[in-house]
Design a protein around this motif. Structure first.
Motif, PDB file in Angstrom:
ATOM      1  N   GLU A  72       0.837  -1.194   0.000  1.00 53.46           N
ATOM      2  CA  GLU A  72       0.000   0.000   0.000  1.00 53.46           C
ATOM      3  C   GLU A  72       0.871   1.243   0.000  1.00 53.46           C
ATOM      4  O   GLU A  72       1.982   1.255   0.532  1.00 53.46           O
ATOM      5  CB  GLU A  72      -0.939   0.002   1.207  1.00 53.46           C
ATOM      6  CG  GLU A  72      -0.241   0.032   2.539  1.00 53.46           C
ATOM      7  CD  GLU A  72      -1.209  -0.161   3.702  1.00 53.46           C
ATOM      8  OE1 GLU A  72      -0.800   0.161   4.834  1.00 53.46           O
ATOM      9  OE2 GLU A  72      -2.335  -0.618   3.491  1.00 53.46           O
ATOM     10  N   GLN A  78      -3.967   4.798   0.137  1.00 52.85           N
ATOM     11  CA  GLN A  78      -4.184   3.357   0.013  1.00 52.85           C
ATOM     12  C   GLN A  78      -4.028   2.694   1.382  1.00 52.85           C
ATOM     13  O   GLN A  78      -2.989   2.832   2.031  1.00 52.85           O
ATOM     14  CB  GLN A  78      -3.172   2.736  -0.957  1.00 52.85           C
ATOM     15  CG  GLN A  78      -3.384   3.133  -2.392  1.00 52.85           C
ATOM     16  CD  GLN A  78      -2.325   2.537  -3.308  1.00 52.85           C
ATOM     17  OE1 GLN A  78      -1.257   2.103  -2.856  1.00 52.85           O
ATOM     18  NE2 GLN A  78      -2.594   2.513  -4.603  1.00 52.85           N
ATOM     19  N   TRP A  80      -5.001  -1.157   2.832  1.00 55.49           N
ATOM     20  CA  TRP A  80      -5.581  -2.458   2.495  1.00 55.49           C
ATOM     21  C   TRP A  80      -6.416  -3.019   3.646  1.00 55.49           C
ATOM     22  O   TRP A  80      -6.144  -2.788   4.824  1.00 55.49           O
ATOM     23  CB  TRP A  80      -4.501  -3.459   2.128  1.00 55.49           C
ATOM     24  CG  TRP A  80      -3.573  -3.118   1.010  1.00 55.49           C
ATOM     25  CD1 TRP A  80      -2.325  -3.629   0.818  1.00 55.49           C
ATOM     26  CD2 TRP A  80      -3.787  -2.237  -0.107  1.00 55.49           C
ATOM     27  NE1 TRP A  80      -1.752  -3.124  -0.318  1.00 55.49           N
ATOM     28  CE2 TRP A  80      -2.628  -2.259  -0.907  1.00 55.49           C
ATOM     29  CE3 TRP A  80      -4.851  -1.421  -0.497  1.00 55.49           C
ATOM     30  CZ2 TRP A  80      -2.508  -1.513  -2.082  1.00 55.49           C
ATOM     31  CZ3 TRP A  80      -4.732  -0.658  -1.665  1.00 55.49           C
ATOM     32  CH2 TRP A  80      -3.575  -0.715  -2.437  1.00 55.49           C
ATOM     33  N   TYR A  81      -7.417  -3.828   3.276  1.00 50.24           N
ATOM     34  CA  TYR A  81      -8.232  -4.502   4.282  1.00 50.24           C
ATOM     35  C   TYR A  81      -7.389  -5.537   5.019  1.00 50.24           C
ATOM     36  O   TYR A  81      -6.434  -6.100   4.460  1.00 50.24           O
ATOM     37  CB  TYR A  81      -9.412  -5.219   3.628  1.00 50.24           C
ATOM     38  CG  TYR A  81     -10.212  -4.368   2.679  1.00 50.24           C
ATOM     39  CD1 TYR A  81     -10.640  -3.090   3.040  1.00 50.24           C
ATOM     40  CD2 TYR A  81     -10.557  -4.828   1.417  1.00 50.24           C
ATOM     41  CE1 TYR A  81     -11.380  -2.311   2.169  1.00 50.24           C
ATOM     42  CE2 TYR A  81     -11.295  -4.060   0.533  1.00 50.24           C
ATOM     43  CZ  TYR A  81     -11.695  -2.803   0.905  1.00 50.24           C
ATOM     44  OH  TYR A  81     -12.411  -2.030   0.034  1.00 50.24           O
ATOM     45  N   ALA A  86     -10.969  -8.820   3.961  1.00 49.75           N
ATOM     46  CA  ALA A  86     -10.809  -9.138   2.541  1.00 49.75           C
ATOM     47  C   ALA A  86     -11.427 -10.495   2.209  1.00 49.75           C
ATOM     48  O   ALA A  86     -12.107 -10.642   1.185  1.00 49.75           O
ATOM     49  CB  ALA A  86      -9.322  -9.129   2.172  1.00 49.75           C
ATOM     50  N   CYS A 109     -14.169  -3.955  -9.342  1.00 45.08           N
ATOM     51  CA  CYS A 109     -13.600  -3.496  -8.070  1.00 45.08           C
ATOM     52  C   CYS A 109     -13.052  -2.092  -8.295  1.00 45.08           C
ATOM     53  O   CYS A 109     -12.039  -1.913  -8.977  1.00 45.08           O
ATOM     54  CB  CYS A 109     -12.478  -4.425  -7.609  1.00 45.08           C
ATOM     55  SG  CYS A 109     -13.032  -6.053  -7.072  1.00 45.08           S
ATOM     56  N   CYS A 112     -10.323  -0.853  -4.980  1.00 42.30           N
ATOM     57  CA  CYS A 112     -10.152  -1.818  -3.876  1.00 42.30           C
ATOM     58  C   CYS A 112      -9.340  -3.017  -4.369  1.00 42.30           C
ATOM     59  O   CYS A 112      -9.881  -4.121  -4.547  1.00 42.30           O
ATOM     60  CB  CYS A 112     -11.493  -2.246  -3.279  1.00 42.30           C
ATOM     61  SG  CYS A 112     -12.805  -2.607  -4.460  1.00 42.30           S
ATOM     62  N   SER A 114      -7.091  -4.864  -2.924  1.00 44.39           N
ATOM     63  CA  SER A 114      -6.921  -6.025  -2.041  1.00 44.39           C
ATOM     64  C   SER A 114      -8.080  -6.996  -2.216  1.00 44.39           C
ATOM     65  O   SER A 114      -7.887  -8.221  -2.137  1.00 44.39           O
ATOM     66  CB  SER A 114      -6.785  -5.585  -0.578  1.00 44.39           C
ATOM     67  OG  SER A 114      -7.841  -4.737  -0.180  1.00 44.39           O
ATOM     68  N   LEU A 115      -9.282  -6.497  -2.477  1.00 43.96           N
ATOM     69  CA  LEU A 115     -10.415  -7.387  -2.748  1.00 43.96           C
ATOM     70  C   LEU A 115     -10.192  -8.136  -4.054  1.00 43.96           C
ATOM     71  O   LEU A 115     -10.453  -9.332  -4.138  1.00 43.96           O
ATOM     72  CB  LEU A 115     -11.718  -6.592  -2.808  1.00 43.96           C
ATOM     73  CG  LEU A 115     -12.963  -7.392  -3.218  1.00 43.96           C
ATOM     74  CD1 LEU A 115     -13.191  -8.566  -2.281  1.00 43.96           C
ATOM     75  CD2 LEU A 115     -14.189  -6.499  -3.275  1.00 43.96           C
ATOM     76  N   GLU A 132      -8.339   1.357 -10.981  1.00 49.19           N
ATOM     77  CA  GLU A 132      -7.409   1.852  -9.968  1.00 49.19           C
ATOM     78  C   GLU A 132      -6.511   2.940 -10.557  1.00 49.19           C
ATOM     79  O   GLU A 132      -6.118   2.868 -11.737  1.00 49.19           O
ATOM     80  CB  GLU A 132      -6.566   0.681  -9.449  1.00 49.19           C
ATOM     81  CG  GLU A 132      -5.394   1.038  -8.560  1.00 49.19           C
ATOM     82  CD  GLU A 132      -5.802   1.767  -7.287  1.00 49.19           C
ATOM     83  OE1 GLU A 132      -5.185   2.790  -6.973  1.00 49.19           O
ATOM     84  OE2 GLU A 132      -6.745   1.304  -6.615  1.00 49.19           O
ATOM     85  N   ASP A 169     -14.640   1.521  -3.193  1.00 51.53           N
ATOM     86  CA  ASP A 169     -14.042   2.020  -1.958  1.00 51.53           C
ATOM     87  C   ASP A 169     -13.404   3.377  -2.263  1.00 51.53           C
ATOM     88  O   ASP A 169     -12.217   3.454  -2.607  1.00 51.53           O
ATOM     89  CB  ASP A 169     -12.991   1.033  -1.445  1.00 51.53           C
ATOM     90  CG  ASP A 169     -12.476   1.384  -0.060  1.00 51.53           C
ATOM     91  OD1 ASP A 169     -12.625   2.543   0.353  1.00 51.53           O
ATOM     92  OD2 ASP A 169     -11.921   0.504   0.608  1.00 51.53           O
ATOM     93  N   HIS A 223      -9.004  -2.446   8.551  1.00 54.94           N
ATOM     94  CA  HIS A 223      -7.823  -2.300   7.708  1.00 54.94           C
ATOM     95  C   HIS A 223      -6.578  -2.767   8.459  1.00 54.94           C
ATOM     96  O   HIS A 223      -6.505  -2.675   9.679  1.00 54.94           O
ATOM     97  CB  HIS A 223      -7.646  -0.845   7.276  1.00 54.94           C
ATOM     98  CG  HIS A 223      -8.747  -0.328   6.414  1.00 54.94           C
ATOM     99  ND1 HIS A 223      -9.964   0.074   6.925  1.00 54.94           N
ATOM    100  CD2 HIS A 223      -8.836  -0.158   5.064  1.00 54.94           C
ATOM    101  CE1 HIS A 223     -10.751   0.476   5.928  1.00 54.94           C
ATOM    102  NE2 HIS A 223     -10.080   0.351   4.800  1.00 54.94           N
TER     103      HIS A 223
END
Length: 250
Positions: A72, A78, A80-81, A86, A109, A112, A114-115, A132, A169, A223
């Protein structure tokens, strides 16, 4: 995003030299830093210019099923979950995919990654498009589409109304950001019956309902960086027993 190199953002090695200013002979000339302070500044700027480490290869070496996720970058907002979040989201999206009559249900997505990574690790065949801003994710090939929320519909026409499930997100908690991301979601969603999932701050509850007709779920996203803001998951469908259901106020 540019940042001012204020004393609050400078490392100790440099901030300790803030007073190392050599007075100029003429007051009209700009002040100059001492050699020691200049060296500290050069070292700091060199560190800032280095690209962030890519831990994807290290993660895969340590764990063969780990998501191929780039580190990230807080400079791009950024965060991440955590693994539980996730994985929970990935399982929900896959459940929605399996519930649709079309076995080739498409998933978008929006900001997001990480998803995206967890979805692909759970089912490499699921059609997922990652939208992204960070071009480091170009390594995902045709699954990557560059996305700038300031240009909410500046996207390839083949993505218009092409997705049965859209997960978004927004990178920032401002009303403007949510409004523009809502435009993107509307652009991507196949029909009014498409499944929509939004992950954002709890402060956006009323706006999420107003702009997209979404309701908060009982499940609380977390997160890895342990952010101070309370985050919520909003959906346009009742998840029933999943995601701890809708959080209905009594």
């Amino acid at each position: 995003m540019e940042q001012n190199l204020s004393a609050q953002t400078l490392p100790n090695s440099l901030s300790n030299h803030q007073d190392d200013v050599v007075p100029a002979a003429d007051d009209d000339d700009p002040p100059s830093l001492s050699l020691q302070a200049l060296e500290a500044l050069k070292e700091f700027l060199a560190e800032q210019s280095q690209p962030l480490p890519d831990t994807a290869a290290e993660s895969r070496a340590a764990d063969s099923v780990a998501p191929a996720l780039i580190s990230e970058d807080w400079r791009l907002s950024q965060f991440w979950y955590d693994p539980h979040t996730a994985e929970t989201l990935a399982q929900e999206v896959l459940t929605l995919c399996n519930s649709l009559p079309d076995s080739a249900a498409r998933v978008a997505c929006v900001a997001c990654p990480s998803l995206y990574a967890y979805l692909k690790n759970n089912d490499s065949d699921v059609p997922v498009q990652l939208l992204e801003y960070d071009k480091r994710f170009e390594q995902y090939g045709s699954d990557f589409t560059f996305y700038d929320y300031n240009r909410p519909e500046d996207l390839p026409l083949e993505l218009k109304h092409a997705f049965d499930i859209v997960v978004a997100d927004p990178p920032y908690l401002s009303r403007e950001c949510l409004e523009k991301v809502a435009q993107t979601v509307s652009f991507l969603a196949r029909t009014e019956k498409s499944y929509l999932l939004l992950l954002t701050g709890a402060v956006q509850k009323e706006r999420a309902a107003e702009l997209m007709g979404l309701h908060p779920c009982g499940f609380r996203p977390q997160h890895s960086s342990k952010l101070g803001n309370e985050f919520r998951l909003f959906t346009n469908y009742d998840p029933a027993m999943r995601l701890e259901g809708w959080d209905v106020e009594k």
